[in-house]
Design a protein around this motif. Structure first.
Motif, PDB file in Angstrom:
ATOM      1  N   SER A  94      43.764  -1.388  -5.877  1.00 49.19           N
ATOM      2  CA  SER A  94      42.526  -1.754  -5.185  1.00 49.19           C
ATOM      3  C   SER A  94      42.080  -3.165  -5.546  1.00 49.19           C
ATOM      4  O   SER A  94      41.443  -3.848  -4.739  1.00 49.19           O
ATOM      5  N   ALA A  95      42.433  -3.614  -6.752  1.00 49.30           N
ATOM      6  CA  ALA A  95      41.999  -4.940  -7.195  1.00 49.30           C
ATOM      7  C   ALA A  95      42.668  -6.065  -6.415  1.00 49.30           C
ATOM      8  O   ALA A  95      42.149  -7.181  -6.377  1.00 49.30           O
ATOM      9  N   VAL A  96      43.813  -5.786  -5.793  1.00 49.12           N
ATOM     10  CA  VAL A  96      44.540  -6.838  -5.069  1.00 49.12           C
ATOM     11  C   VAL A  96      44.513  -6.622  -3.558  1.00 49.12           C
ATOM     12  O   VAL A  96      45.238  -7.286  -2.816  1.00 49.12           O
ATOM     13  N   THR A  97      43.703  -5.682  -3.091  1.00 50.88           N
ATOM     14  CA  THR A  97      43.586  -5.415  -1.655  1.00 50.88           C
ATOM     15  C   THR A  97      42.109  -5.283  -1.297  1.00 50.88           C
ATOM     16  O   THR A  97      41.258  -5.083  -2.156  1.00 50.88           O
ATOM     17  N   ARG A  98      41.831  -5.344   0.006  1.00 50.98           N
ATOM     18  CA  ARG A  98      40.450  -5.196   0.477  1.00 50.98           C
ATOM     19  C   ARG A  98      40.258  -3.968   1.350  1.00 50.98           C
ATOM     20  O   ARG A  98      39.157  -3.449   1.471  1.00 50.98           O
ATOM     21  N   HIS A  99      41.332  -3.495   1.995  1.00 48.76           N
ATOM     22  CA  HIS A  99      41.171  -2.453   3.001  1.00 48.76           C
ATOM     23  C   HIS A  99      42.069  -1.220   2.787  1.00 48.76           C
ATOM     24  O   HIS A  99      41.734  -0.141   3.262  1.00 48.76           O
ATOM     25  N   LEU A 100      43.191  -1.385   2.143  1.00 49.00           N
ATOM     26  CA  LEU A 100      44.132  -0.280   1.965  1.00 49.00           C
ATOM     27  C   LEU A 100      43.449   0.900   1.283  1.00 49.00           C
ATOM     28  O   LEU A 100      42.743   0.730   0.290  1.00 49.00           O
ATOM     29  N   GLY A 101      43.652   2.105   1.823  1.00 49.77           N
ATOM     30  CA  GLY A 101      43.098   3.303   1.225  1.00 49.77           C
ATOM     31  C   GLY A 101      44.064   3.947   0.249  1.00 49.77           C
ATOM     32  O   GLY A 101      45.253   3.614   0.201  1.00 49.77           O
ATOM     33  N   PHE A 102      43.555   4.919  -0.517  1.00 44.52           N
ATOM     34  CA  PHE A 102      44.350   5.563  -1.565  1.00 44.52           C
ATOM     35  C   PHE A 102      44.111   7.064  -1.543  1.00 44.52           C
ATOM     36  O   PHE A 102      43.045   7.537  -1.958  1.00 44.52           O
ATOM     37  N   GLY A 103      45.081   7.811  -1.059  1.00 47.58           N
ATOM     38  CA  GLY A 103      44.993   9.266  -1.059  1.00 47.58           C
ATOM     39  C   GLY A 103      45.662   9.807  -2.311  1.00 47.58           C
ATOM     40  O   GLY A 103      46.879   9.661  -2.473  1.00 47.58           O
ATOM     41  N   VAL A 104      44.886  10.385  -3.212  1.00 49.80           N
ATOM     42  CA  VAL A 104      45.437  10.844  -4.485  1.00 49.80           C
ATOM     43  C   VAL A 104      45.459  12.375  -4.529  1.00 49.80           C
ATOM     44  O   VAL A 104      44.524  13.039  -4.108  1.00 49.80           O
ATOM     45  N   THR A 105      46.554  12.896  -5.032  1.00 51.98           N
ATOM     46  CA  THR A 105      46.735  14.340  -5.137  1.00 51.98           C
ATOM     47  C   THR A 105      46.146  14.847  -6.445  1.00 51.98           C
ATOM     48  O   THR A 105      46.423  14.302  -7.516  1.00 51.98           O
TER      49      THR A 105
END
Length: 459
Positions: A94-105
């Motif tokens: 997240s620190a190197v992106t602005r929009h990419l989401g993260f789906g965590v299991t």
């Protein structure tokens, strides 16, 4: 041509190999770098350049020990072992992106919802609202035993636990803190108005949580809800709660049947079936020409670990294929593993009978999901066919090798999908939910979790 927008997740795991057992031995594969910060940072930048909606991080809490009644095959072949925590790599990306989401299991079976809710709120704050939660109930007996249980909890009861678990989380995320609770009033020395922080008074069959959430409201409050259960019980749970559903279908027909059942269950749950986006696992092997792609595929096949494939299949289905002859067809068995995985290979497509030999070859590249081999145009055509014929909304793109599979897809296939108007050319929202649905960061009014945002309720 389809006129539907195609949703894209990248499918990865904090381990080597992930869905393609043995391909960690390929000289171009870098999945052994899963334990290095740089791997995740580079991957995140690549995926955001490709306008992916999210990176979807799988997880397990045990080893695959069904095949030959031993974990040795999985450990020896690196079949999702060793494996690290998926949540801890999210802040790096997240620190190197602005929009990419993260789906965590994260499993509802082996962590208390009170502490888990804080972990997810923390991630949602740190990512500025770009987190999703893939709700799983944990299918490996080895995980249950190492958590102190005598045996795996019954499949259907795991979903009963999940239903109460998410209710506790909804109460904490949606109902415990009012939007105006945090005042940050330096002049009067009031950080939070205690009148706007509420106990949730939850007392149920599996959990007792009387108090308030530890975290102030994050941008999304509730993370985007992903769910990957496609059994009868899992579909009902997804129909009530999920915003995105992940399926692993080996054929278009298997996917079509899963989508049909999920849409029907969503209607029965009182929701619009189009409110739930269904994504299937898909591994593209792309070359600049079909011939180049075929050469890659044949090269990859030389690195498949059949022992690793059988270890993964055993964990996913609870079926030990060492008890089968190589040309013997798989039989349906009901157990406490992933019931939908067994159905996909035995019942859903009546025109296909899977033998042990076919299963270990198929799983070798892409696991339980489909793969396609071809030029960029052919891969795009195949994806359109799946959307049109199966009724899916998008794909969890798995890798044969990493980051090579993702690099090829971003550089070669994404521009074609964009030219066809099938995926976006730019992000339009700030949070994951807004980027997916375009209706703001919070749960929609018709979502069951939303009922807790207007007053505290008990079970």
């Amino acid at each position: 041509m389809t006129d539907k927008r195609i949703y894209l997740n990248a499918f990865d795991m904090n381990c080597a190999g992930h869905q393609s057992p043995g391909l960690w031995t390929h000289p171009d594969d870098q999945s052994h770098r899963y334990k290095d910060s740089e791997y995740w940072i580079e991957l995140a930048k690549l995926l955001e350049r490709g306008n992916f909606d999210a990176v979807f991080l799988a997880d397990v809490l045990g080893t695959y020990d069904v095949y030959e009644n031993s974990r040795d095959a999985a450990v020896r072949q690196g079949a999702q072992s060793p494996v690290n925590d998926p949540l801890l790599v999210v802040p790096l990306m997240s620190a190197v992106t602005r929009h990419l989401g993260f789906g965590v299991t994260a499993s509802v079976s082996h962590e208390h919802p009170y502490t888990f809710a804080r972990r997810m709120s923390t991630l949602d704050h740190l990512t500025k609202g770009r987190v999703g939660w893939n709700i799983v109930t944990s299918y490996l007996k080895s995980a249950a035993v190492n958590m102190g249980l005598e045996d795996q909890v019954n499949h259907d009861e795991r979903y009963d636990i999940a239903a109460e678990y998410v209710d506790v989380c909804y109460k904490l995320w949606e109902g415990s803190w009012e939007d105006e609770a945090v005042r940050l009033d330096k002049e009067n020395g009031i950080y939070t108005d205690p009148e706007k922080v509420h106990d949730i008074h939850h007392e149920g069959k599996y959990f007792k949580v009387p108090g308030a959430h530890l975290s102030e409201p994050s941008p999304q409050r509730t993370p985007v809800i992903y769910q990957a259960g496609a059994s009868k019980k899992g579909r009902a749970f997804a129909a009530s709660n999920a915003e995105c559903v992940f399926i692993g279908a080996p054929t278009i027909e298997a996917a079509r049947q899963s989508v049909k059942k999920l849409r029907e269950e969503t209607v029965l749950a009182g929701r619009n079936p189009e409110d739930v986006k269904i994504l299937t696992m898909f591994t593209p092997v792309v070359g600049r020409t079909e011939e180049e792609a075929r050469e890659k595929f044949n090269d990859y096949k030389n690195h498949i670990s059949h022992e690793g494939a059988l270890a993964l299949f055993g964990g996913w289905t609870g079926i030990d294929l060492s008890q089968y002859g190589p040309d013997e067809s798989l039989r349906y068995v009901e157990n406490n593993a992933i019931q939908s995985a067994v159905e996909n290979f035995t019942r859903i497509d009546p025109n296909k009978q899977w033998t042990v030999e076919e299963i270990k070859e198929f799983i070798g590249i892409g696991g339980l999901g489909a793969y396609a081999v071809g030029s960029p145009e052919q891969i795009a055509d195949t994806m359109e066919e799946w959307v049109r014929e199966a009724g899916i909304d998008g794909f969890n793109i798995a890798y044969a090798i990493t980051p090579g599979t993702f690099q090829d897809f971003v550089d070669l296939v994404v521009p074609i999908l964009q030219e066809r108007g099938l995926i976006r050319s730019r992000y339009e929202g700030e949070t994951l939910r807004d980027n997916l649905f375009g209706a703001g960061p919070r749960l929609p009014e018709n979502h069951p979790g939303k009922k807790y945002s207007r007053g505290i309720q008990t079970v």
